[in-house]
Scaffold this active site. Structure first.
Site, mmCIF file in Angstrom:
data_model
loop_
_atom_site.group_PDB
_atom_site.id
_atom_site.type_symbol
_atom_site.label_atom_id
_atom_site.label_comp_id
_atom_site.label_asym_id
_atom_site.label_seq_id
_atom_site.Cartn_x
_atom_site.Cartn_y
_atom_site.Cartn_z
ATOM 1 N N HIS A 1 -11.140 -1.956 42.875
ATOM 2 C CA HIS A 1 -10.481 -1.800 41.576
ATOM 3 C C HIS A 1 -11.480 -2.187 40.498
ATOM 4 O O HIS A 1 -11.799 -3.359 40.341
ATOM 5 C CB HIS A 1 -9.259 -2.720 41.554
ATOM 6 C CG HIS A 1 -8.462 -2.660 40.296
ATOM 7 N ND1 HIS A 1 -7.906 -1.494 39.811
ATOM 8 C CD2 HIS A 1 -8.104 -3.634 39.406
ATOM 9 C CE1 HIS A 1 -7.244 -1.753 38.695
ATOM 10 N NE2 HIS A 1 -7.352 -3.038 38.430
ATOM 11 N N GLU B 1 -12.073 -7.583 34.507
ATOM 12 C CA GLU B 1 -11.090 -6.501 34.666
ATOM 13 C C GLU B 1 -10.273 -6.456 33.401
ATOM 14 O O GLU B 1 -9.455 -7.339 33.157
ATOM 15 C CB GLU B 1 -10.175 -6.781 35.842
ATOM 16 C CG GLU B 1 -10.853 -6.727 37.183
ATOM 17 C CD GLU B 1 -9.853 -7.053 38.269
ATOM 18 O OE1 GLU B 1 -8.864 -6.336 38.388
ATOM 19 O OE2 GLU B 1 -10.068 -8.046 38.962
ATOM 20 N N LEU C 1 -6.700 -15.877 34.088
ATOM 21 C CA LEU C 1 -5.674 -14.895 34.462
ATOM 22 C C LEU C 1 -4.825 -14.410 33.283
ATOM 23 O O LEU C 1 -4.563 -15.172 32.352
ATOM 24 C CB LEU C 1 -4.714 -15.514 35.483
ATOM 25 C CG LEU C 1 -5.306 -16.280 36.658
ATOM 26 C CD1 LEU C 1 -4.189 -16.770 37.560
ATOM 27 C CD2 LEU C 1 -6.285 -15.427 37.439
ATOM 28 N N SER D 1 -7.430 -8.924 28.367
ATOM 29 C CA SER D 1 -7.666 -7.923 27.324
ATOM 30 C C SER D 1 -9.164 -7.783 27.005
ATOM 31 O O SER D 1 -9.951 -8.682 27.310
ATOM 32 C CB SER D 1 -6.926 -8.340 26.053
ATOM 33 O OG SER D 1 -7.461 -9.560 25.586
ATOM 34 N N CYS E 1 -1.984 -2.552 33.777
ATOM 35 C CA CYS E 1 -3.249 -2.006 33.280
ATOM 36 C C CYS E 1 -3.577 -0.641 33.874
ATOM 37 O O CYS E 1 -4.285 0.143 33.272
ATOM 38 C CB CYS E 1 -4.378 -2.970 33.604
ATOM 39 S SG CYS E 1 -4.531 -3.260 35.377
ATOM 40 N N ASN E 2 -3.059 -0.379 35.099
ATOM 41 C CA ASN E 2 -3.507 0.832 35.791
ATOM 42 C C ASN E 2 -2.521 1.994 35.699
ATOM 43 O O ASN E 2 -2.739 3.034 36.307
ATOM 44 C CB ASN E 2 -3.820 0.520 37.260
ATOM 45 C CG ASN E 2 -2.612 0.048 38.017
ATOM 46 O OD1 ASN E 2 -1.511 0.069 37.491
ATOM 47 N ND2 ASN E 2 -2.809 -0.378 39.257
ATOM 48 N N ARG F 1 -6.361 -12.693 43.964
ATOM 49 C CA ARG F 1 -7.497 -11.776 43.773
ATOM 50 C C ARG F 1 -8.771 -12.541 43.408
ATOM 51 O O ARG F 1 -9.868 -12.082 43.671
ATOM 52 C CB ARG F 1 -7.158 -10.772 42.676
ATOM 53 C CG ARG F 1 -7.724 -9.420 42.923
ATOM 54 C CD ARG F 1 -7.380 -8.474 41.811
ATOM 55 N NE ARG F 1 -7.123 -7.147 42.343
ATOM 56 C CZ ARG F 1 -6.690 -6.143 41.611
ATOM 57 N NH1 ARG F 1 -6.426 -6.312 40.346
ATOM 58 N NH2 ARG F 1 -6.510 -4.970 42.159
ATOM 59 N N LYS G 1 -7.319 -20.810 35.646
ATOM 60 C CA LYS G 1 -6.587 -21.036 34.394
ATOM 61 C C LYS G 1 -5.582 -19.898 34.210
ATOM 62 O O LYS G 1 -5.948 -18.762 33.955
ATOM 63 C CB LYS G 1 -7.546 -21.066 33.200
ATOM 64 C CG LYS G 1 -6.830 -21.380 31.893
ATOM 65 C CD LYS G 1 -7.257 -20.395 30.828
ATOM 66 C CE LYS G 1 -6.379 -20.333 29.623
ATOM 67 N NZ LYS G 1 -5.011 -19.889 29.805
ATOM 68 N N PRO G 2 -4.278 -20.189 34.350
ATOM 69 C CA PRO G 2 -3.276 -19.131 34.172
ATOM 70 C C PRO G 2 -3.024 -18.860 32.693
ATOM 71 O O PRO G 2 -3.401 -19.663 31.830
ATOM 72 C CB PRO G 2 -2.028 -19.734 34.818
ATOM 73 C CG PRO G 2 -2.186 -21.209 34.646
ATOM 74 C CD PRO G 2 -3.684 -21.492 34.649
HETATM 75 P P1 NAD Z 1 -5.406 -11.909 27.287
HETATM 76 O O1 NAD Z 1 -6.794 -11.402 27.223
HETATM 77 O O2 NAD Z 1 -4.699 -12.180 26.015
HETATM 78 O O3 NAD Z 1 -5.373 -13.286 28.106
HETATM 79 C C1 NAD Z 1 -5.875 -13.362 29.419
HETATM 80 C C2 NAD Z 1 -6.336 -14.776 29.683
HETATM 81 O O4 NAD Z 1 -7.477 -15.041 28.892
HETATM 82 C C3 NAD Z 1 -5.310 -15.843 29.344
HETATM 83 O O5 NAD Z 1 -5.312 -16.829 30.362
HETATM 84 C C4 NAD Z 1 -5.826 -16.384 28.031
HETATM 85 O O6 NAD Z 1 -5.414 -17.722 27.809
HETATM 86 C C5 NAD Z 1 -7.321 -16.289 28.238
HETATM 87 N N1 NAD Z 1 -8.125 -16.262 27.031
HETATM 88 C C6 NAD Z 1 -7.790 -15.822 25.798
HETATM 89 N N2 NAD Z 1 -8.810 -15.991 24.932
HETATM 90 C C7 NAD Z 1 -9.832 -16.551 25.628
HETATM 91 C C8 NAD Z 1 -11.154 -16.971 25.288
HETATM 92 N N3 NAD Z 1 -11.637 -16.851 24.057
HETATM 93 N N4 NAD Z 1 -11.914 -17.487 26.269
HETATM 94 C C9 NAD Z 1 -11.451 -17.612 27.525
HETATM 95 N N5 NAD Z 1 -10.196 -17.256 27.896
HETATM 96 C C10 NAD Z 1 -9.405 -16.732 26.953
HETATM 97 O O7 NAD Z 1 -4.620 -10.864 28.180
HETATM 98 P P2 NAD Z 1 -3.062 -10.837 28.543
HETATM 99 O O8 NAD Z 1 -2.299 -10.463 27.312
HETATM 100 O O9 NAD Z 1 -2.689 -12.077 29.270
HETATM 101 O O10 NAD Z 1 -2.995 -9.639 29.607
HETATM 102 C C11 NAD Z 1 -2.846 -8.303 29.244
HETATM 103 C C12 NAD Z 1 -4.153 -7.575 29.324
HETATM 104 O O11 NAD Z 1 -4.711 -7.731 30.614
HETATM 105 C C13 NAD Z 1 -4.020 -6.081 29.119
HETATM 106 O O12 NAD Z 1 -5.053 -5.610 28.292
HETATM 107 C C14 NAD Z 1 -4.168 -5.519 30.517
HETATM 108 O O13 NAD Z 1 -4.626 -4.196 30.568
HETATM 109 C C15 NAD Z 1 -5.133 -6.471 31.108
HETATM 110 N N6 NAD Z 1 -5.069 -6.440 32.574
HETATM 111 C C16 NAD Z 1 -6.066 -5.798 33.262
HETATM 112 C C17 NAD Z 1 -6.013 -5.720 34.646
HETATM 113 C C18 NAD Z 1 -7.097 -5.015 35.421
HETATM 114 O O14 NAD Z 1 -7.070 -5.075 36.646
HETATM 115 N N7 NAD Z 1 -8.042 -4.349 34.779
HETATM 116 C C19 NAD Z 1 -4.949 -6.293 35.335
HETATM 117 C C20 NAD Z 1 -3.957 -6.936 34.604
HETATM 118 C C21 NAD Z 1 -4.035 -7.005 33.212
#
Ligand code: NAD
Length: 478
Positions: free
Chosen positions: A443, A246, A145, A225, A280-281, A156, A171-172
């Site tokens: 979505h 996503e 997440l 991301s 994100c949206n 979700r 995993k949050p």
């Molecule tokens: P992030 O990718 O930095 O982190 C998300 C999760 O991934 C975290 O729990 C993190 O610990 C984990 N993570 C990081 N590196 C990893 C790896 N190598 N392997 C496995 N897990 C790993 O994203 P964020 O900064 O928490 O969230 C923001 C991003 O999320 C933005 O880009 C946003 O657009 C996107 N987002 C998309 C949607 C959608 O529905 N498309 C919804 C919400 C957020």
């Protein structure tokens, strides 16, 4: 100060090392969470695997009953959960309550699929044969997440996984884990079979990566991301594990010359400042027809100027960004646009206060399509605006982007609206309204915004695998 524990196989589990969680509105530490290890992930996945067989054999309606119970627990604890989210993520309290209530509704909605999801019987080429198509659980799901809608995103992943007979390890994000730990306490009270729900915490590169690399995981449902999504795909590839991703967005909003300008201003402004610009949206760039550009820019600038920004527990429109890095990223995009000729009509800098990560609601005009502020995800309350002269031009500009999540168009003309919704190459297009999805929709991002999708019956399908059975029978048997 709270100290949380992971939840593995129905037990709360300590860890040797911890990570501190910061309140973005005052930079103070609010909790310590476990810095989980690969062994913790393996224990959680093993527990989820052991119980999955019996869990998957329960009638779906019995699994759904647990979702209804969880929904009720959430509703009984709205204030505590909303406070927890606001404190660690910075969204205003009213929005946090919306998120919590929506999460409970989502649990109930997905539970209602228990009697509705179906297999098929296919026509055979043989006279004495039935071809059955079964829909079966995949096995163990991993839900990884992000921090921006941390509580809703648990649902979700978890709700469609549970109703279809999968178990899960969540995993949050380490930025916003507290709400997930509070959720685990509520789940514990519901009496789910041990191992059906597990919660592990820690670094993405360790805990997230070992979840994505674990061969016992059948589906990785990730929101976050693009760079992390790519790493997860790489890890999943080793075991050919299914991924549902996503990822980021860069939503264009097209405002045609015939648009209801006040409606467009209100919807785009709300879309840009909700969750402090970190959705994100939501509208990340505007293309406005040159015939109405001056009026639109003046009105949306004035609308952004009156947005109040401050402690999200108080009566304000916007709270802080998630962390210092987010402030720097937004400032980098604004500064590089200004250096290349863009003009700020309001905002453009960090709020002048030391306590939290606050950024001013901002509008930039005279922006060019090749600027980073038009091409990269901003994830802050900053709106770049460009002008156009023809619909063809607007559609081409909107599509010129590596992301393909959501989009919107404002027009009174049905012909323009119909053309736009066919030709704008994004997973969602909103016409004359703000970008915000319904739980019964779908979505899903195109291009680098993701693979697969969530919500509705198509989102449920992500957690199912299809099996075909050929049953041949003897027609002469009396
Ligand atoms: P992030 O990718 O930095 O982190 C998300 C999760 O991934 C975290 O729990 C993190 O610990 C984990 N993570 C990081 N590196 C990893 C790896 N190598 N392997 C496995 N897990 C790993 O994203 P964020 O900064 O928490 O969230 C923001 C991003 O999320 C933005 O880009 C946003 O657009 C996107 N987002 C998309 C949607 C959608 O529905 N498309 C919804 C919400 C957020």
């Amino acid at each position: 100060m709270k100290n949380y524990q992971m939840y593995i196989n129905g037990e709360f589990v300590e860890s040797n090392e911890t990570i501190s969680v910061i309140n973005p509105s005052d930079k103070k530490i609010i909790s310590y969470i476990p810095k989980g290890t690969i062994e913790d992930v393996n224990a959680a996945v093993n527990a989820a695997e052991v119980v999955q067989d019996s869990w998957g054999k329960l009638p779906a309606i019995e699994r759904a009953e647990y979702l209804h119970k969880i929904a009720q627990k959430i509703r009984d604890n709205v204030d505590m959960l909303a406070y927890t989210i606001t404190q660690e993520q910075g969204k205003v309290l009213g929005l946090a309550k919306v998120e919590v209530n929506f999460t409970a509704d989502y649990m109930d909605y997905m539970a209602e699929w228990a009697r509705r999801y179906e297999g098929e019987i296919i026509q055979s080429d043989r006279p004495n044969e039935n071809i059955f198509l079964f829909k079966l659980p995949i096995g163990v799901a991993a839900g990884i997440l992000p921090w921006n809608f941390p509580f809703f995103l648990i649902a979700r992943k978890l709700a469609p996984a549970f109703v279809t007979g999968n178990t899960i390890v969540i995993k949050p994000s380490s930025e916003t884990p507290n709400n997930a730990f509070e959720f685990a306490k509520l789940v514990d009270e519901v009496g789910l079979p041990k191992g059906v729900f597990n919660l592990v915490s820690g670094e993405g590169s360790v805990v997230g990566n070992s979840l994505a690399s674990n061969e016992k995981v059948g589906i990785i449902s990730f929101t976050g991301s693009v760079p992390a999504g790519v790493k997860i795909m790489e890890a999943a590839a080793k075991n050919v594990t299914k991924v549902s991703l996503e990822l980021g967005g860069k939503a264009p909003a097209i405002v045609m010359g015939d648009a209801d300008i006040d409606l467009a201003v209100e919807a785009i402004k709300n879309s840009r400042v909700i969750n402090n610009g970190q959705v994100c949206n939501c509208a990340e760039r505007v293309y406005v027809h040159s015939s109405i550009a001056d009026e639109f820019i003046e009105k949306i600038t004035n609308a952004m100027k009156v947005i109040t920004c401050g402690n999200p527990l108080e009566e304000v429109d916007m709270g802080p960004l998630i962390n210092e890095a987010a402030i720097h990223n937004v400032q980098r995009l604004v500064d590089s646009a200004v250096e290349a000729g863009a003009r700020i009509t309001t905002g453009g800098k960090r709020v002048n206060r030391e306590d939290g990560f606050y950024y001013e609601p901002s509008i930039l005009v005279d922006v060019k399509q090749d600027m980073a502020i038009i091409q990269e995800e901003i994830f802050g309350p900053v709106l770049p605006i460009m002008t156009f002269d023809t619909l063809d031009e607007a559609i081409a500009l909107a599509n010129d982007c590596e992301f393909g999540l959501t989009s919107s168009i404002y027009t009174q003309n049905i012909d323009i609206a119909m053309r736009a919704c066919k030709e704008i190459k994004f997973g969602e297009t909103y016409i004359n309204r703000e970008n915000f999805e319904a739980m019964q929709g779908f979505h899903a991002g195109w291009r680098k915004s993701g693979i697969g999708g969530a919500d509705g019956k198509h989102g449920l399908e992500e957690f199912l695998q299809t099996k075909v059975v050929y049953l041949q029978y003897n027609m002469n048997k009396q």
